[in-house]
Design a protein around this motif. Structure first.
Motif, PDB file in Angstrom:
ATOM      1  N   LEU A  57       0.829  -1.204   0.000  1.00  0.00           N
ATOM      2  CA  LEU A  57       0.000   0.000   0.000  1.00  0.00           C
ATOM      3  C   LEU A  57       0.862   1.252   0.000  1.00  0.00           C
ATOM      4  O   LEU A  57       0.510   2.256  -0.625  1.00  0.00           O
ATOM      5  N   ALA A  58       2.011   1.201   0.665  1.00  0.00           N
ATOM      6  CA  ALA A  58       2.900   2.359   0.717  1.00  0.00           C
ATOM      7  C   ALA A  58       3.414   2.738  -0.668  1.00  0.00           C
ATOM      8  O   ALA A  58       3.770   3.889  -0.915  1.00  0.00           O
ATOM      9  N   ALA A  59       3.447   1.756  -1.580  1.00  0.00           N
ATOM     10  CA  ALA A  59       3.928   2.025  -2.937  1.00  0.00           C
ATOM     11  C   ALA A  59       2.854   2.659  -3.815  1.00  0.00           C
ATOM     12  O   ALA A  59       3.152   3.073  -4.946  1.00  0.00           O
ATOM     13  N   ARG A  60       1.633   2.730  -3.304  1.00  0.00           N
ATOM     14  CA  ARG A  60       0.536   3.319  -4.074  1.00  0.00           C
ATOM     15  C   ARG A  60       0.353   4.778  -3.675  1.00  0.00           C
ATOM     16  O   ARG A  60       0.182   5.081  -2.497  1.00  0.00           O
ATOM     17  N   LYS A  78      -1.465   1.101  11.961  1.00  0.00           N
ATOM     18  CA  LYS A  78      -2.122  -0.196  12.139  1.00  0.00           C
ATOM     19  C   LYS A  78      -3.214  -0.391  11.092  1.00  0.00           C
ATOM     20  O   LYS A  78      -3.369  -1.493  10.536  1.00  0.00           O
ATOM     21  N   PHE A  79      -3.968   0.668  10.829  1.00  0.00           N
ATOM     22  CA  PHE A  79      -5.020   0.562   9.815  1.00  0.00           C
ATOM     23  C   PHE A  79      -4.424   0.340   8.428  1.00  0.00           C
ATOM     24  O   PHE A  79      -4.947  -0.457   7.641  1.00  0.00           O
ATOM     25  N   MET A  80      -3.342   1.034   8.114  1.00  0.00           N
ATOM     26  CA  MET A  80      -2.720   0.840   6.810  1.00  0.00           C
ATOM     27  C   MET A  80      -2.225  -0.596   6.652  1.00  0.00           C
ATOM     28  O   MET A  80      -2.339  -1.193   5.575  1.00  0.00           O
ATOM     29  N   GLY A  81      -1.690  -1.162   7.731  1.00  0.00           N
ATOM     30  CA  GLY A  81      -1.272  -2.561   7.687  1.00  0.00           C
ATOM     31  C   GLY A  81      -2.447  -3.494   7.463  1.00  0.00           C
ATOM     32  O   GLY A  81      -2.354  -4.463   6.700  1.00  0.00           O
TER      33      GLY A  81
END
Length: 275
Positions: free
Chosen positions: A23-26, A213-216
Motif C-alpha cells: 500500500l505504501a507504494a501506491r 495499524k489501519f494501513m497494515g
C-alpha cells in the motif's frame, strides 16, 4: 481532451490477484491517469450519464446485479463518490447501504449475515459505504476478534464474494486511498464548515492515531482478497475530482461488460392502437 480508456484505468489501479501488494507504494495523489482536472470533470459527466442508461437496462433485464464496494478511512470520500458518480442516476433500481457498528441482533449472528442481506437484487446496482471488510479492518485493529478468527475471514470473504459472482453479482471493489496529511486537512474542515460539522466524530481521531495499524490491515485485506472474480482497485483519493472520475470509469466498465441491450417485448408495437 485526454480521457483514458477503461482498460488503462483498470490496469493502473488494480491490485493484481496473487501478487505481493504494498500500500505504501501506491500514491494517494496521482495525475498519471487524469493530468488535467477539466478532463476528469468531463469524463465524469459523460460516464455518469452512461451509467444511468446502463443501470436502466440492467433493471429492465433483471438478470444480474452490480455491487460497488467503497472502503476507505474517514474523509476518503465514500459519500462524495456516491454523490458524484451517480449524479445522474435515478433512484429506480438503486440500493445504498452504509455499514455502521453492528447492532446486538447482528452481533448475535455470523459477521457476514448482515452483509448478505444487503446484496443488491437482480436488476439493481448496489453500493456499500463501508462493507464486510470492516471485519478484517477495524475489528482487527481494535482487537474485537481473535487473530485466529481474523485469519479465517480472508478465505471466508473470498468464498462469499465468489458465491456472489457465481450467482450473477458483478463486484467492483474500490479502496479509497487518502493520505494522512490530506485526512488531517479534511477533518479540520469538518470542524469549521457548518455543512460538514455533522460528519465529525471524535472517534475518528482514535482511528487517526492508529493510522499505521489501519494501513497494515488494509494492505493485508487488499493482498489477501484481490481475486480474479473480485479484484481490488486502489484509488488515489487526495484529489476528489480525479477520484470520482476514476471510479466512474470502473463502474461504467463493469456495466458495459454485461453487454446490455434493451429487452425486446414479445409483441410488435405497431399491433396496438392507443386511440
Amino acid at each position: 481532451m485526454n480521457i483514458p480508456d477503461i482498460a488503462h484505468v483498470r490496469e493502473h489501479l488494480i491490485a493484481k490477484p496473487g501478487e505481493p501488494f504494498s500500500l505504501a507504494a501506491r500514491p494517494t495523489r496521482d495525475e498519471a491517469i487524469f493530468d488535467d482536472k477539466e478532463d476528469a470533470k468531463t469524463s465524469l459527466k459523460k460516464d455518469a450519464a452512461v451509467i444511468n442508461e446502463l443501470k436502466d437496462m440492467l433493471y429492465a433485464h433483471k438478470k444480474q446485479s452490480v455491487l460497488v464496494v467503497l472502503q476507505g478511512m474517514d474523509t476518503s470520500g465514500k459519500s462524495g463518490t456516491i454523490r458524484n458518480v451517480f449524479a445522474d442516476t435515478t433512484p429506480l433500481g438503486m440500493e445504498v447501504k452504509a455499514f455502521k457498528a453492528p447492532s446486538k441482533n447482528e452481533l448475535a449472528r455470523d459477521y457476514l449475515w448482515r452483509v448478505h442481506n444487503a446484496v443488491p437484487k437482480k436488476g439493481h446496482v448496489g453500493i456499500f459505504d463501508r462493507s464486510h471488510y470492516e471485519d478484517v479492518l477495524v475489528v482487527k485493529v481494535r482487537g474485537f476478534a481473535s487473530p485466529e478468527d481474523i485469519e479465517q475471514r480472508y478465505d471466508q470473504i473470498n468464498a462469499f464474494e465468489k458465491h456472489m459472482t457465481q450467482n450473477g453479482v458483478v463486484i467492483v471493489k474500490c479502496m479509497l486511498n487518502v493520505g494522512y496529511e490530506e485526512q488531517g486537512v479534511r477533518l479540520a474542515e469538518r470542524l469549521v464548515e457548518p455543512h460538514k460539522l455533522w460528519k465529525f466524530n471524535p472517534a475518528d481521531l482514535d482511528d487517526r492515531r492508529d493510522w499505521d495499524k489501519f494501513m497494515g490491515a488494509y494492505e493485508t485485506a487488499v493482498e489477501r482478497c484481490s481475486t480474479d472474480h473480485a479484484p481490488w482497485y486502489v484509488i488515489p483519493a487526495d484529489s476528489r475530482t480525479r477520484r470520482n472520475a476514476m471510479i466512474a470509469r470502473l463502474v461504467r466498465g463493469a456495466l458495459e461488460d454485461l453487454n446490455l441491450e434493451w429487452p425486446k417485448p414479445g409483441y410488435k408495437p405497431e399491433d396496438f392502437d392507443i386511440g
